[in-house]
Design a protein around this motif. Sequence first.
Motif, PDB file in Angstrom:
ATOM      1  N   ARG A   2      -1.709   2.707  -6.520  1.00 35.66           N
ATOM      2  CA  ARG A   2      -3.325   2.597  -6.355  1.00 35.66           C
ATOM      3  C   ARG A   2      -3.734   1.303  -7.261  1.00 35.66           C
ATOM      4  O   ARG A   2      -2.703   0.859  -8.059  1.00 35.66           O
ATOM      5  N   GLY A   3      -4.710   0.828  -7.140  1.00 38.83           N
ATOM      6  CA  GLY A   3      -5.392  -0.060  -7.960  1.00 38.83           C
ATOM      7  C   GLY A   3      -6.749   0.202  -8.476  1.00 38.83           C
ATOM      8  O   GLY A   3      -7.574   1.051  -7.873  1.00 38.83           O
ATOM      9  N   TYR A  45     -12.637   2.718  -3.855  1.00 33.30           N
ATOM     10  CA  TYR A  45     -11.823   1.796  -3.423  1.00 33.30           C
ATOM     11  C   TYR A  45     -10.848   2.086  -2.221  1.00 33.30           C
ATOM     12  O   TYR A  45     -11.239   3.187  -1.519  1.00 33.30           O
ATOM     13  N   LYS A  46     -10.335   1.021  -1.644  1.00 31.86           N
ATOM     14  CA  LYS A  46      -9.358   1.071  -0.267  1.00 31.86           C
ATOM     15  C   LYS A  46      -8.431   0.284  -0.758  1.00 31.86           C
ATOM     16  O   LYS A  46      -8.411  -0.841  -1.064  1.00 31.86           O
ATOM     17  N   ALA A  47      -7.313   0.625   0.202  1.00 26.14           N
ATOM     18  CA  ALA A  47      -6.141  -0.277   0.268  1.00 26.14           C
ATOM     19  C   ALA A  47      -6.123  -1.159   1.464  1.00 26.14           C
ATOM     20  O   ALA A  47      -6.327  -0.427   2.662  1.00 26.14           O
ATOM     21  N   LEU A  48      -6.101  -2.317   1.531  1.00 30.84           N
ATOM     22  CA  LEU A  48      -6.213  -3.196   2.755  1.00 30.84           C
ATOM     23  C   LEU A  48      -4.869  -4.018   3.065  1.00 30.84           C
ATOM     24  O   LEU A  48      -4.019  -4.275   2.192  1.00 30.84           O
ATOM     25  N   SER A  49      -4.865  -4.296   4.261  1.00 36.77           N
ATOM     26  CA  SER A  49      -3.486  -5.239   4.631  1.00 36.77           C
ATOM     27  C   SER A  49      -3.791  -6.725   4.789  1.00 36.77           C
ATOM     28  O   SER A  49      -5.043  -6.970   5.450  1.00 36.77           O
ATOM     29  N   HIS A  50      -3.140  -7.488   4.320  1.00 39.69           N
ATOM     30  CA  HIS A  50      -3.409  -9.039   4.685  1.00 39.69           C
ATOM     31  C   HIS A  50      -3.233  -9.104   6.187  1.00 39.69           C
ATOM     32  O   HIS A  50      -3.969 -10.342   6.662  1.00 39.69           O
ATOM     33  N   ASP A  51      -2.690  -8.374   6.787  1.00 41.83           N
ATOM     34  CA  ASP A  51      -2.526  -8.752   8.256  1.00 41.83           C
ATOM     35  C   ASP A  51      -3.825  -8.416   9.050  1.00 41.83           C
ATOM     36  O   ASP A  51      -4.263  -8.987   9.848  1.00 41.83           O
ATOM     37  N   ASP A  65      -7.979   1.877   6.026  1.00 39.34           N
ATOM     38  CA  ASP A  65      -7.630   2.073   4.754  1.00 39.34           C
ATOM     39  C   ASP A  65      -5.989   2.622   4.618  1.00 39.34           C
ATOM     40  O   ASP A  65      -5.824   3.680   5.092  1.00 39.34           O
ATOM     41  N   HIS A  66      -5.278   1.794   3.909  1.00 41.06           N
ATOM     42  CA  HIS A  66      -3.631   2.101   3.760  1.00 41.06           C
ATOM     43  C   HIS A  66      -3.420   2.967   2.584  1.00 41.06           C
ATOM     44  O   HIS A  66      -2.351   3.148   2.153  1.00 41.06           O
ATOM     45  N   ALA A  67      -4.485   3.472   1.811  1.00 39.16           N
ATOM     46  CA  ALA A  67      -4.303   4.111   0.473  1.00 39.16           C
ATOM     47  C   ALA A  67      -3.316   5.656   0.690  1.00 39.16           C
ATOM     48  O   ALA A  67      -2.678   5.777  -0.113  1.00 39.16           O
ATOM     49  N   GLY A  68      -3.480   6.103   1.595  1.00 35.59           N
ATOM     50  CA  GLY A  68      -3.143   7.397   2.006  1.00 35.59           C
ATOM     51  C   GLY A  68      -1.348   7.308   2.419  1.00 35.59           C
ATOM     52  O   GLY A  68      -0.718   8.310   2.515  1.00 35.59           O
ATOM     53  N   ARG A  69      -0.788   6.046   2.636  1.00 36.05           N
ATOM     54  CA  ARG A  69       0.875   5.821   2.882  1.00 36.05           C
ATOM     55  C   ARG A  69       1.371   5.070   1.931  1.00 36.05           C
ATOM     56  O   ARG A  69       0.906   4.129   1.197  1.00 36.05           O
ATOM     57  N   PRO A  70       2.655   5.326   1.761  1.00 34.11           N
ATOM     58  CA  PRO A  70       3.533   4.492   0.682  1.00 34.11           C
ATOM     59  C   PRO A  70       3.354   3.089   0.982  1.00 34.11           C
ATOM     60  O   PRO A  70       3.709   2.581   2.275  1.00 34.11           O
ATOM     61  N   SER A  71       3.037   2.110   0.051  1.00 34.36           N
ATOM     62  CA  SER A  71       2.996   0.937   0.327  1.00 34.36           C
ATOM     63  C   SER A  71       4.570   0.068  -0.285  1.00 34.36           C
ATOM     64  O   SER A  71       4.195  -0.167  -1.406  1.00 34.36           O
ATOM     65  N   VAL A  72       5.656  -0.122   0.139  1.00 30.86           N
ATOM     66  CA  VAL A  72       6.813  -0.434  -0.369  1.00 30.86           C
ATOM     67  C   VAL A  72       6.587  -2.355  -0.267  1.00 30.86           C
ATOM     68  O   VAL A  72       6.445  -2.780   0.438  1.00 30.86           O
ATOM     69  N   VAL A  73       6.833  -2.777  -1.512  1.00 29.05           N
ATOM     70  CA  VAL A  73       6.907  -4.213  -1.718  1.00 29.05           C
ATOM     71  C   VAL A  73       8.443  -4.549  -2.101  1.00 29.05           C
ATOM     72  O   VAL A  73       9.036  -4.259  -3.348  1.00 29.05           O
TER      73      VAL A  73
END
Length: 205
Positions: free
Chosen positions: A92-93, A107-113, A139-147
């Motif tokens: 999270r951020g 908050y929400k998690a967004l994709s550059h795509d 909103d992509h906050a609910g899934r793992p975001s692997v970098v």
Amino acid sequence: MARPESSTPSRTARGKRGLLLGLACAAAATGLAVWFLSGDTSQDGYRAGTALDGDIQAGLEVSSPHTQIGKEYWVALPAADNLSDRPLTLLRGEITQVPHGLKIIGYKALSHDDTDGHPLSASPVGGSPGIPDLTTLPDHAGRPSVVPAHEAGDIFWAARVRVTGKITGDLTGCRYYYRQGGEQYRQDLACVSKIRVGPPLKIQD
């Protein structure tokens, strides 16, 4: 004739005191070692991280001088790019320093795509001419975001901010939480977002 008592400590007494002193020193050393080992662990269980690109926005000040009292805006945190040799998973951020006149709603998690790049200035909730509405994006906050190691992160966090009155400072202190190699970390990235109340932005035809 009785032998007078000596004021010099006996060998046994000296040995006991030496043993006690040694134990005390060992305990102090152990305590110091534990302090050093745990010194980089915060109270919430996250270690201080260094995997993310902390210089990506160093010295960059993003200005939004046309916000309106009572309106809400999306403010993006920096991109979460992985500089380390191991993959990491974003958790999270958040923005830690919020001045008077602003209130973070969520908050929400967004994709550059989805955003076609990384947003810089504050984006109005509901959108405006020439500025997309980030509210409608997934909103992509609910899934793992692997970098992956040494790669740019696709997912970034954005704060939904409401202007409540005269703004007395800047939004600063962008922080990401992530998991890497079985440990959890948090890392602050350089960011300054200057949001000010001003006349509405006029779009030229």
